[in-house]
Write an enzyme that holds these catalytic residues in place. Structure first.
Site, PDB file in Angstrom:
ATOM      1  N   SER A 127       0.841  -1.204   0.000  1.00  0.00           N
ATOM      2  CA  SER A 127       0.000   0.000   0.000  1.00  0.00           C
ATOM      3  C   SER A 127       0.867   1.240   0.000  1.00  0.00           C
ATOM      4  O   SER A 127       1.902   1.294   0.668  1.00  0.00           O
ATOM      5  CB  SER A 127      -0.874  -0.007   1.253  1.00  0.00           C
ATOM      6  OG  SER A 127      -1.362   1.282   1.512  1.00  0.00           O
ATOM      7  N   TYR A 151      -2.211   5.570  -4.735  1.00  0.00           N
ATOM      8  CA  TYR A 151      -3.265   6.576  -4.683  1.00  0.00           C
ATOM      9  C   TYR A 151      -2.704   7.765  -5.447  1.00  0.00           C
ATOM     10  O   TYR A 151      -1.597   8.225  -5.147  1.00  0.00           O
ATOM     11  CB  TYR A 151      -3.556   7.001  -3.233  1.00  0.00           C
ATOM     12  CG  TYR A 151      -4.320   6.004  -2.428  1.00  0.00           C
ATOM     13  CD1 TYR A 151      -5.593   5.597  -2.809  1.00  0.00           C
ATOM     14  CD2 TYR A 151      -3.795   5.485  -1.238  1.00  0.00           C
ATOM     15  CE1 TYR A 151      -6.311   4.691  -2.042  1.00  0.00           C
ATOM     16  CE2 TYR A 151      -4.511   4.587  -0.472  1.00  0.00           C
ATOM     17  CZ  TYR A 151      -5.772   4.190  -0.885  1.00  0.00           C
ATOM     18  OH  TYR A 151      -6.471   3.306  -0.121  1.00  0.00           O
ATOM     19  N   THR A 177      -5.659   2.465  -7.285  1.00  0.00           N
ATOM     20  CA  THR A 177      -6.931   2.377  -6.546  1.00  0.00           C
ATOM     21  C   THR A 177      -7.778   3.599  -6.884  1.00  0.00           C
ATOM     22  O   THR A 177      -7.344   4.733  -6.689  1.00  0.00           O
ATOM     23  CB  THR A 177      -6.661   2.302  -5.032  1.00  0.00           C
ATOM     24  OG1 THR A 177      -5.884   1.130  -4.781  1.00  0.00           O
ATOM     25  CG2 THR A 177      -7.962   2.216  -4.239  1.00  0.00           C
ATOM     26  N   LYS A 260      -8.071  -0.890  -9.435  1.00  0.00           N
ATOM     27  CA  LYS A 260      -8.721  -1.504  -8.260  1.00  0.00           C
ATOM     28  C   LYS A 260      -9.876  -0.635  -7.762  1.00  0.00           C
ATOM     29  O   LYS A 260      -9.723   0.586  -7.613  1.00  0.00           O
ATOM     30  CB  LYS A 260      -7.691  -1.662  -7.135  1.00  0.00           C
ATOM     31  CG  LYS A 260      -8.265  -2.161  -5.805  1.00  0.00           C
ATOM     32  CD  LYS A 260      -7.140  -2.502  -4.832  1.00  0.00           C
ATOM     33  CE  LYS A 260      -7.667  -3.082  -3.529  1.00  0.00           C
ATOM     34  NZ  LYS A 260      -8.098  -2.069  -2.578  1.00  0.00           N
ATOM     35  N   HIS A 284     -13.319  -1.970  -1.577  1.00  0.00           N
ATOM     36  CA  HIS A 284     -12.463  -1.501  -0.490  1.00  0.00           C
ATOM     37  C   HIS A 284     -12.935  -2.089   0.851  1.00  0.00           C
ATOM     38  O   HIS A 284     -12.798  -1.462   1.907  1.00  0.00           O
ATOM     39  CB  HIS A 284     -12.485   0.036  -0.429  1.00  0.00           C
ATOM     40  CG  HIS A 284     -11.153   0.664  -0.085  1.00  0.00           C
ATOM     41  ND1 HIS A 284     -10.375   1.323  -1.005  1.00  0.00           N
ATOM     42  CD2 HIS A 284     -10.470   0.743   1.095  1.00  0.00           C
ATOM     43  CE1 HIS A 284      -9.282   1.794  -0.408  1.00  0.00           C
ATOM     44  NE2 HIS A 284      -9.318   1.454   0.867  1.00  0.00           N
TER      45      HIS A 284
END
Ligand SMILES: Cc1cc2nc3c(=O)[nH]c(=O)nc-3n(C[C@H](O)[C@H](O)[C@H](O)COP(=O)(O)O)c2cc1C
Length: 399
Positions: A127, A151, A177, A260, A284
């Site tokens: 992440s 992100y 994402t 995603k 999520h």
């Protein structure tokens, strides 16, 4: 070595010297025990969801729509659990989902998870909101299959730097994402006013970035030592990100590119049109919108829309080997564990994550044998039956 050797290993250890597994073999029981060990802020951040938790419940309830109809005497003595995702062979149709701030679950955090992924051969997704950097993961688990999650923040130079750093640290797949243009309404965190990133937890990829830090220093002139989280609040997230801007990612990343957070077939198709190689069907884990469609319910239409050859990964609600089998039968090439592995981490660090992966994959492999599937490709909708939801319909009956 097969995955289900874990079953024999557990029975043998018990017989030989009375050793029992350290953690529950029922993943839902393990989840509850892990939640009980977490402090209240961590429990709120990890286990709770958006709003009233309807999406998270819908994610689990969606699995109840389906039951396996096993086929007999197909002679499945050595099931092949391997699968290919965009040209890469994986030992199992399973990967770890990108999960931020893992130090809330265990002090060994993402490094322990990456090592467990390495020892089991399962891809580890890092992440962007992790408590250690891309480079620290490469050092901790150099032989792991590493995927990086992005992100898209409102600081293009830092985005470019993240991509370059991830590529040179051996991350071969990038996950964008797209379900987080803003953070969802998360009452449990709001009640405690707890946002880890604002407290400087989960921004290690940022603070290890020289360009980010120099822009932070130039922009935040009043906050002393807190410049990194204060600048993070300025650049995260990027609510105006649209398909046109997302399309530019293709020219910025040479490896496999996954999108995603997709729940609608048209968005899946659009993602492919703008250059993504595969889709991650996910909501999520119910952390963004309350009362959204259960992720498994979204999956079959997305498979129909994109056709048989596009890689589809699935997450949100996946806890067991049978869940994985069900998701594959409904069109996924692979599943991703989110909270499921995090609960293993909370209970037992690296070994806890290994226990979860091995338990899920053992049950999956045994289910292939019990249901009559020689290969992952044999896991088709013909092995499932739809369960009659009764007079009140699916999830509504439990609310
Ligand atoms: C504590 C926590 C942190 C997460 N952080 C991220 C993240 O940084 N990036 C991301 O794309 N998804 C993140 N997710 C979502 C997971 O990747 C995955 O979609 C979700 O956990 C699946 O739902 P499940 O855990 O209920 O199976 C996070 C999930 C949890 C529980």
């Amino acid at each position: 070595m097969t995955w289900s050797d874990y079953q024999g290993e557990i029975y043998r250890r018990g017989r030989e010297d009375g050793t029992l597994p350290l953690w529950a073999c029922n993943m839902l029981e393990l989840e509850q025990r892990a939640i009980d060990t977490l402090d209240s802020a961590a429990r709120g951040y990890i286990a709770a969801s958006a709003g009233n938790g309807r999406t998270a419940r819908a994610n689990r309830d969606a699995f109840e729509d389906w039951a396996i109809t096993p086929r007999m005497l197909r002679g499945v003595s050595a099931p092949d659990t391997s699968t290919v995702i965009h040209g890469r062979s994986l030992p199992a149709p399973l990967a770890l989902a990108p999960v931020g701030v893992q130090s809330l679950a265990h002090p060994d955090a993402e490094q322990a998870t990456a090592r467990a992924a390495q020892s089991t051969g399962i891809p580890y997704s890092h992440s962007l909101a992790a408590t250690v950097s891309f480079e620290e993961i490469a050092l901790a688990a150099p032989a792991s299959t590493r995927w990086a999650q992005l992100y898209w923040i409102r600081d293009p130079e830092t985005v470019s730097s993240f991509l370059a750093r991830a590529a040179s640290a051996g991350f071969d797949t990038l996950i964008l994402t797209v379900d987080t243009p803003v953070l969802g309404w998360r009452p449990t965190d709001l009640d405690r006013a707890f946002l880890p990133f604002a407290e400087g937890i989960g921004i290690a990829n940022y603070t290890s970035d020289a360009g980010y830090m120099s822009r932070a220093r130039a922009t935040i002139t009043t906050e002393g030592a807190d410049i990194a989280p204060r600048y993070w609040e300025r650049v995260f997230p990027h609510a105006s990100l649209d398909w046109a801007e997302a399309a530019t990612l293709r020219s910025m990343w040479d490896g496999t590119l996954l999108i995603k957070g997709i729940q609608h077939p048209d968005d899946a198709q659009r993602g492919l049109d703008v250059g993504f190689d595969g889709i991650i069907v996910s909501n999520h884990g119910g952390r963004q919108i309350d009362s959204a469609i259960g992720s498994l319910r979204a999956l079959p239409a997305i498979r129909t829309a994109v056709g048989p050859d596009v890689p589809i990964l699935f997450d949100s609600g996946l806890r067991t080997g049978v869940d994985l089998f069900t998701a594959i039968a409904l069109g996924a090439n692979a599943g991703m564990l989110g909270r499921a592995f995090l609960y293993g981490l909370a209970l037992g660090g690296e070994e806890g994550v290994e226990h979860v992966i091995r338990s899920v994959m053992s049950e999956f492999e045994l289910t292939m044998m019990l249901a009559g599937a020689h290969t992952v490709a044999d896991i088709t909708p013909e092995l499932l039956s739809r369960v009659d939801p009764g007079p009140h319909g699916g999830r509504e009956r439990r609310e």
